[in-house]
Structures are given as structure tokens and as C-alpha cells.
Scaffold this motif. Structure first.
Motif, mmCIF file in Angstrom:
data_model
loop_
_atom_site.group_PDB
_atom_site.id
_atom_site.type_symbol
_atom_site.label_atom_id
_atom_site.label_comp_id
_atom_site.label_asym_id
_atom_site.label_seq_id
_atom_site.Cartn_x
_atom_site.Cartn_y
_atom_site.Cartn_z
ATOM 1 N N PRO A 88 0.816 -1.212 0.000
ATOM 2 C CA PRO A 88 0.000 0.000 0.000
ATOM 3 C C PRO A 88 0.854 1.267 0.000
ATOM 4 O O PRO A 88 1.902 1.322 0.650
ATOM 5 C CB PRO A 88 -0.803 -0.108 1.302
ATOM 6 N N LEU B 297 0.417 5.473 0.527
ATOM 7 C CA LEU B 297 -0.380 6.638 0.913
ATOM 8 C C LEU B 297 0.387 7.880 0.504
ATOM 9 O O LEU B 297 1.496 8.127 0.988
ATOM 10 C CB LEU B 297 -0.629 6.637 2.424
ATOM 11 N N ARG C 189 -4.293 14.698 -8.073
ATOM 12 C CA ARG C 189 -4.761 13.612 -7.230
ATOM 13 C C ARG C 189 -5.173 12.410 -8.081
ATOM 14 O O ARG C 189 -4.853 11.268 -7.759
ATOM 15 C CB ARG C 189 -5.934 14.071 -6.362
ATOM 16 N N LEU D 147 -3.637 8.459 -8.095
ATOM 17 C CA LEU D 147 -4.475 7.273 -7.913
ATOM 18 C C LEU D 147 -4.404 6.357 -9.126
ATOM 19 O O LEU D 147 -4.383 5.131 -8.995
ATOM 20 C CB LEU D 147 -5.910 7.698 -7.626
ATOM 21 N N ASP E 121 -2.906 4.049 -3.147
ATOM 22 C CA ASP E 121 -4.071 3.480 -2.480
ATOM 23 C C ASP E 121 -4.895 4.526 -1.748
ATOM 24 O O ASP E 121 -6.076 4.321 -1.492
ATOM 25 C CB ASP E 121 -3.611 2.402 -1.490
ATOM 26 N N ASP E 122 -4.268 5.623 -1.395
ATOM 27 C CA ASP E 122 -4.985 6.709 -0.718
ATOM 28 C C ASP E 122 -4.167 7.983 -0.871
ATOM 29 O O ASP E 122 -3.010 7.960 -1.314
ATOM 30 C CB ASP E 122 -5.209 6.377 0.757
ATOM 31 N N TYR E 123 -4.783 9.100 -0.471
ATOM 32 C CA TYR E 123 -4.223 10.412 -0.740
ATOM 33 C C TYR E 123 -4.558 11.317 0.427
ATOM 34 O O TYR E 123 -5.700 11.375 0.871
ATOM 35 C CB TYR E 123 -4.882 10.957 -2.013
ATOM 36 N N LEU E 124 -3.584 12.029 0.971
ATOM 37 C CA LEU E 124 -3.819 12.946 2.082
ATOM 38 C C LEU E 124 -3.132 14.267 1.763
ATOM 39 O O LEU E 124 -1.947 14.304 1.426
ATOM 40 C CB LEU E 124 -3.259 12.354 3.376
ATOM 41 N N GLU F 239 -5.953 11.514 11.583
ATOM 42 C CA GLU F 239 -6.436 11.109 10.265
ATOM 43 C C GLU F 239 -5.385 10.274 9.542
ATOM 44 O O GLU F 239 -5.710 9.268 8.900
ATOM 45 C CB GLU F 239 -6.805 12.316 9.417
ATOM 46 N N ARG G 49 -5.974 6.375 8.320
ATOM 47 C CA ARG G 49 -5.808 5.961 6.927
ATOM 48 C C ARG G 49 -4.758 4.855 6.801
ATOM 49 O O ARG G 49 -4.929 3.898 6.031
ATOM 50 C CB ARG G 49 -5.445 7.164 6.061
ATOM 51 N N LEU H 213 -5.529 1.036 5.450
ATOM 52 C CA LEU H 213 -4.806 0.430 4.327
ATOM 53 C C LEU H 213 -4.135 -0.872 4.732
ATOM 54 O O LEU H 213 -4.110 -1.837 3.953
ATOM 55 C CB LEU H 213 -3.760 1.416 3.791
ATOM 56 N N ARG I 298 -6.774 -3.554 4.943
ATOM 57 C CA ARG I 298 -7.183 -3.981 3.602
ATOM 58 C C ARG I 298 -6.112 -4.866 2.963
ATOM 59 O O ARG I 298 -6.421 -5.848 2.275
ATOM 60 C CB ARG I 298 -7.422 -2.746 2.737
#
Length: 224
Positions: A74, A76, A87, A91, A96-99, A107, A111, A115, A118
Motif C-alpha cells: 500500500p 499513501l 490527485r 491514484l 491506495d490513498d491520498y492525504l 487522520e 488511513r 490500508l 485492507r
């Protein structure tokens, strides 16, 4: 679990490493994309926290390299950019995610843990093994009471409960607990295993040494 933090801002990387270590993670830090790429080729990580704006090799190019060679851990992304197209590009490259900076530590932690859940196929937020319960917020209960653990003890027990009933090699456990900057060797893990063993005494779970294989978290008869 062992994480790689890729962030070139000295104060932010120091603060994040300290905060994530306090949450029970072992955290290596890379300050540019090429250094991170070298680590990802030679070390094993459960997750990467990756800044987009990096010197030498930017975060999106590093992400593209990572996915091209089939590494599916994963990722981030962290960025100060707010452009939607940026963004979407991240992706689409396999993040897998975005901050977006600035962000709250709570937060970021949430996240990261989502991840990690998952990635190992865990849906539930609480994992029970005998009278021991692991909550993915980063703490354990033993017989419904908080189990007081240092960050490294927490890392040891977390690694073992995720492979409960199966052996975890000493080297594998070492890699989940210590970072590259720690002055330690695989034998150092024995001290933390010993400490966790003592804290589990009298319960129905125990850390068993399997000669030649490593350690395993097993159910046993509770001591009365």
C-alpha cells in the motif's frame, strides 16, 4: 509493522517518524526519491507514506517504478497540492490513498491502519485470540483490561497475533520491530519477546519458541 516514510522536509519527517513510532510502528525515513527507491528494492515494508514533491525523483515517478516492477504494498500519498488532476494521476498510477497537507495525525493514523487492514484482508477492527484482543487503533486488551506495552513490545505482539498459531522467523520479527537506524541485530528481538512473555503470564496465550523456526503465539491453559 514496518513503514517507509518518504519526506524531504526535515522537521515534518522527524515529527512524523516520532509520532508513528509512538503508535507502535517501526519507521524508516528516506529524504528523496532515489534513496526511497533503493530501500524499496532491498527492504521489506508493510506500507509507504510517500510525499509527492521530492528531490532527485518525485513521488509520482517513484510510485510508477514501484508498480511497474510488481510491488503491490500500500502507498499513501502526501502532498500540498490541491489540484484534482494531480490527485487523479496519483491514484491512476496505483496509489491506495491520498492525504493533503496540512493534516491531523489522527487522520493519518486512521488511513494507515485502514490500508494495512485492507492489505492483509482483515475486515474487523478487533482481533481476538483467547482472552487477548487486538484493536487496530494500536492497543491490546488482556482479559478486557488494557495491556501496557512499549512501542517495540506492541510491534512484537502485533506481528505475532496477525500470524497467530504460525511461526514467525526471528529475522522477520526483527524487521517489523527495528528500523535501519536502530543499533540492533536479530538477537536483540529476544529481549522484547521476553518482556512480552512476562506480560502475558497467567493468561491463556503465550509466546512459544520453535527451534529453527522462530516464535509463535499460541493458546494455552491459563495459570490459576
Amino acid at each position: 509493522m514496518r513503514l517507509l516514510l518518504v519526506e524531504d522536509h526535515p522537521e515534518l519527517s522527524h515529527w512524523l517518524q516520532k509520532a508513528l513510532t509512538g503508535l507502535g510502528f517501526a519507521v524508516d525515513v528516506a529524504v528523496d526519491g532515489l534513496a526511497a527507491d533503493h530501500l524499496l528494492l532491498n527492504e521489506n515494508y508493510a506500507l509507504v507514506v510517500l510525499d509527492v514533491a521530492l528531490p532527485r525523483l518525485n513521488g509520482l515517478d517513484l510510485l510508477a517504478r514501484l508498480r511497474k516492477r510488481g510491488q503491490e504494498l500500500p502507498v499513501l500519498l502526501l502532498t500540498a497540492r490541491t489540484d484534482v488532476a494531480d490527485r487523479v494521476k496519483g491514484l491512476n498510477l496505483g496509489a491506495d490513498d491520498y492525504l493533503t497537507k496540512p493534516f491531523e495525525l489522527d487522520e493519518l493514523e486512521a488511513r494507515i491502519r485502514a490500508l494495512l487492514r485492507r492489505s492483509v484482508g482483515v475486515i474487523q477492527q478487533a482481533l481476538k485470540f483467547g482472552r487477548l484482543t487486538y484493536h487496530d487503533e494500536g492497543y491490546f486488551l488482556l482479559e478486557d483490561k488494557p495491556l501496557q506495552l512499549t512501542p517495540r513490545e506492541l510491534a512484537v505482539l502485533t506481528a505475532l497475533i496477525h500470524r497467530r498459531g504460525r511461526p514467525v522467523a526471528k529475522q522477520q520479527l526483527f524487521e517489523q520491530v527495528f528500523t535501519l537506524s536502530d543499533e540492533a541485530n536479530p538477537e536483540s528481538i529476544e529481549l522484547y519477546v521476553h518482556r512480552v512473555r512476562k506480560k502475558l503470564q497467567g493468561s491463556d496465550v503465550a509466546i512459544v519458541t520453535l527451534r529453527g523456526l522462530g516464535y509463535s503465539l499460541e493458546l494455552c491453559d491459563a495459570m490459576v
